[in-house]
Motif scaffolding. Structure first.
Motif, PDB file in Angstrom:
ATOM      1  N   GLU A 153       0.847  -1.180   0.000  1.00 55.16           N
ATOM      2  CA  GLU A 153       0.000   0.000   0.000  1.00 55.16           C
ATOM      3  C   GLU A 153       0.893   1.245   0.000  1.00 55.16           C
ATOM      4  O   GLU A 153       1.714   1.431   0.890  1.00 55.16           O
ATOM      5  N   MET A 154       0.719   2.067  -1.010  1.00 54.38           N
ATOM      6  CA  MET A 154       1.535   3.277  -1.128  1.00 54.38           C
ATOM      7  C   MET A 154       0.911   4.382  -0.279  1.00 54.38           C
ATOM      8  O   MET A 154      -0.025   5.052  -0.705  1.00 54.38           O
ATOM      9  N   THR A 155       1.444   4.573   0.904  1.00 52.15           N
ATOM     10  CA  THR A 155       0.950   5.624   1.778  1.00 52.15           C
ATOM     11  C   THR A 155       1.482   6.977   1.284  1.00 52.15           C
ATOM     12  O   THR A 155       2.372   7.034   0.433  1.00 52.15           O
ATOM     13  N   GLY A 156       0.936   8.023   1.839  1.00 56.22           N
ATOM     14  CA  GLY A 156       1.373   9.360   1.454  1.00 56.22           C
ATOM     15  C   GLY A 156       2.840   9.597   1.745  1.00 56.22           C
ATOM     16  O   GLY A 156       3.560  10.220   0.958  1.00 56.22           O
ATOM     17  N   LEU A 157       3.305   9.083   2.866  1.00 56.86           N
ATOM     18  CA  LEU A 157       4.712   9.255   3.243  1.00 56.86           C
ATOM     19  C   LEU A 157       5.646   8.518   2.282  1.00 56.86           C
ATOM     20  O   LEU A 157       6.699   9.041   1.903  1.00 56.86           O
ATOM     21  N   LEU A 213      16.819   7.243   0.182  1.00 52.20           N
ATOM     22  CA  LEU A 213      16.881   5.782   0.034  1.00 52.20           C
ATOM     23  C   LEU A 213      16.742   5.096   1.382  1.00 52.20           C
ATOM     24  O   LEU A 213      15.995   4.119   1.525  1.00 52.20           O
ATOM     25  N   ILE A 214      17.463   5.583   2.367  1.00 58.44           N
ATOM     26  CA  ILE A 214      17.423   4.981   3.702  1.00 58.44           C
ATOM     27  C   ILE A 214      16.021   5.096   4.297  1.00 58.44           C
ATOM     28  O   ILE A 214      15.470   4.111   4.802  1.00 58.44           O
ATOM     29  N   VAL A 215      15.433   6.278   4.222  1.00 62.21           N
ATOM     30  CA  VAL A 215      14.098   6.484   4.789  1.00 62.21           C
ATOM     31  C   VAL A 215      13.068   5.639   4.050  1.00 62.21           C
ATOM     32  O   VAL A 215      12.184   5.032   4.662  1.00 62.21           O
ATOM     33  N   LEU A 216      13.183   5.570   2.732  1.00 57.07           N
ATOM     34  CA  LEU A 216      12.258   4.777   1.930  1.00 57.07           C
ATOM     35  C   LEU A 216      12.336   3.296   2.302  1.00 57.07           C
ATOM     36  O   LEU A 216      11.297   2.629   2.442  1.00 57.07           O
ATOM     37  N   GLU A 217      13.534   2.789   2.477  1.00 53.94           N
ATOM     38  CA  GLU A 217      13.681   1.384   2.871  1.00 53.94           C
ATOM     39  C   GLU A 217      13.107   1.139   4.267  1.00 53.94           C
ATOM     40  O   GLU A 217      12.470   0.117   4.510  1.00 53.94           O
ATOM     41  N   LEU A 218      13.309   2.069   5.194  1.00 53.53           N
ATOM     42  CA  LEU A 218      12.740   1.923   6.535  1.00 53.53           C
ATOM     43  C   LEU A 218      11.220   1.954   6.492  1.00 53.53           C
ATOM     44  O   LEU A 218      10.553   1.201   7.207  1.00 53.53           O
ATOM     45  N   LEU A 219      10.656   2.808   5.656  1.00 55.52           N
ATOM     46  CA  LEU A 219       9.200   2.864   5.521  1.00 55.52           C
ATOM     47  C   LEU A 219       8.655   1.585   4.892  1.00 55.52           C
ATOM     48  O   LEU A 219       7.602   1.089   5.295  1.00 55.52           O
ATOM     49  N   ILE A 265      10.019  -1.452   4.945  1.00 56.62           N
ATOM     50  CA  ILE A 265      10.172  -2.591   5.848  1.00 56.62           C
ATOM     51  C   ILE A 265       9.039  -2.625   6.865  1.00 56.62           C
ATOM     52  O   ILE A 265       8.557  -3.697   7.241  1.00 56.62           O
ATOM     53  N   ASN A 266       8.576  -1.472   7.302  1.00 58.20           N
ATOM     54  CA  ASN A 266       7.501  -1.400   8.291  1.00 58.20           C
ATOM     55  C   ASN A 266       6.112  -1.563   7.686  1.00 58.20           C
ATOM     56  O   ASN A 266       5.133  -1.543   8.412  1.00 58.20           O
ATOM     57  N   GLU A 267       6.026  -1.707   6.384  1.00 59.04           N
ATOM     58  CA  GLU A 267       4.746  -1.875   5.705  1.00 59.04           C
ATOM     59  C   GLU A 267       4.291  -3.334   5.850  1.00 59.04           C
ATOM     60  O   GLU A 267       5.034  -4.249   5.522  1.00 59.04           O
ATOM     61  N   PRO A 268       3.067  -3.581   6.357  1.00 62.45           N
ATOM     62  CA  PRO A 268       2.636  -4.973   6.598  1.00 62.45           C
ATOM     63  C   PRO A 268       2.541  -5.820   5.327  1.00 62.45           C
ATOM     64  O   PRO A 268       2.799  -7.009   5.358  1.00 62.45           O
ATOM     65  N   SER A 269       2.187  -5.238   4.201  1.00 58.41           N
ATOM     66  CA  SER A 269       2.027  -6.019   2.973  1.00 58.41           C
ATOM     67  C   SER A 269       3.350  -6.239   2.249  1.00 58.41           C
ATOM     68  O   SER A 269       3.384  -6.856   1.195  1.00 58.41           O
ATOM     69  N   TYR A 270       4.436  -5.771   2.829  1.00 57.88           N
ATOM     70  CA  TYR A 270       5.755  -5.899   2.198  1.00 57.88           C
ATOM     71  C   TYR A 270       6.202  -7.359   2.114  1.00 57.88           C
ATOM     72  O   TYR A 270       6.896  -7.747   1.190  1.00 57.88           O
ATOM     73  N   ALA A 271       5.772  -8.185   3.062  1.00 52.20           N
ATOM     74  CA  ALA A 271       6.206  -9.581   3.100  1.00 52.20           C
ATOM     75  C   ALA A 271       5.460 -10.450   2.083  1.00 52.20           C
ATOM     76  O   ALA A 271       5.897 -11.538   1.768  1.00 52.20           O
ATOM     77  N   GLU A 272       4.342  -9.992   1.575  1.00 50.09           N
ATOM     78  CA  GLU A 272       3.529 -10.770   0.640  1.00 50.09           C
ATOM     79  C   GLU A 272       3.920 -10.421  -0.795  1.00 50.09           C
ATOM     80  O   GLU A 272       3.267  -9.635  -1.460  1.00 50.09           O
TER      81      GLU A 272
END
Length: 125
Positions: A22-26, A69-75, A77-84
């Motif tokens: 899910e592409m959040t605003g952040l 890049l660093i902030v994007l990767e941290l965001l 990783i914390n996304e729940p649908s990232y693992a699927e």
């Protein structure tokens, strides 16, 4: 380096188009900042010689690109649908990370290989 930048922009755009997260605003904000910073590196490197307007500095663009890049990767990783992810998405993600790593290495290579300043007392020996 120019070819790496174009490949990185293409792969990052494909990754975010095909990824099921899910592409959040952040995430959108940092993705657009990341693309703008890499395009500004391209502008400073290849096209600024054709313009008298000097708004961008290579070092600042490089720093913004790395930080986004660093902030994007941290965001992400914390996304729940990232693992699927599907195997195609995993492959696209791996290739994008590989190219981005090479690009970051190329961008920071002069800083990494620069010899540290010597102390004045070391010069006398």
């Amino acid at each position: 380096m120019t070819l790496l930048i174009y490949i990185q922009i293409t792969l990052a755009s494909l990754y975010f188009c095909f990824e099921t997260l899910e592409m959040t605003g952040l995430i959108w904000i940092f993705f657009v900042l990341n693309l703008c910073s890499i395009l500004s590196i391209l502008w400073v490197k290849d096209f600024s010689k054709f313009s008298s307007l000097r708004i961008y500095n290579y070092n600042n663009c490089r720093m913004v690109f790395t930080l986004t890049l660093i902030v994007l990767e941290l965001l992400l990783i914390n996304e729940p649908s990232y693992a699927e992810t599907t195997p195609f998405e995993e492959l696209l993600n791996d290739v994008e990370i590989f190219i981005t790593g090479i690009l970051v290495g190329v961008l920071w290579f002069p800083e990494i290989t620069r010899k540290p300043l010597q102390k004045p007392e070391d010069l006398d020996k």
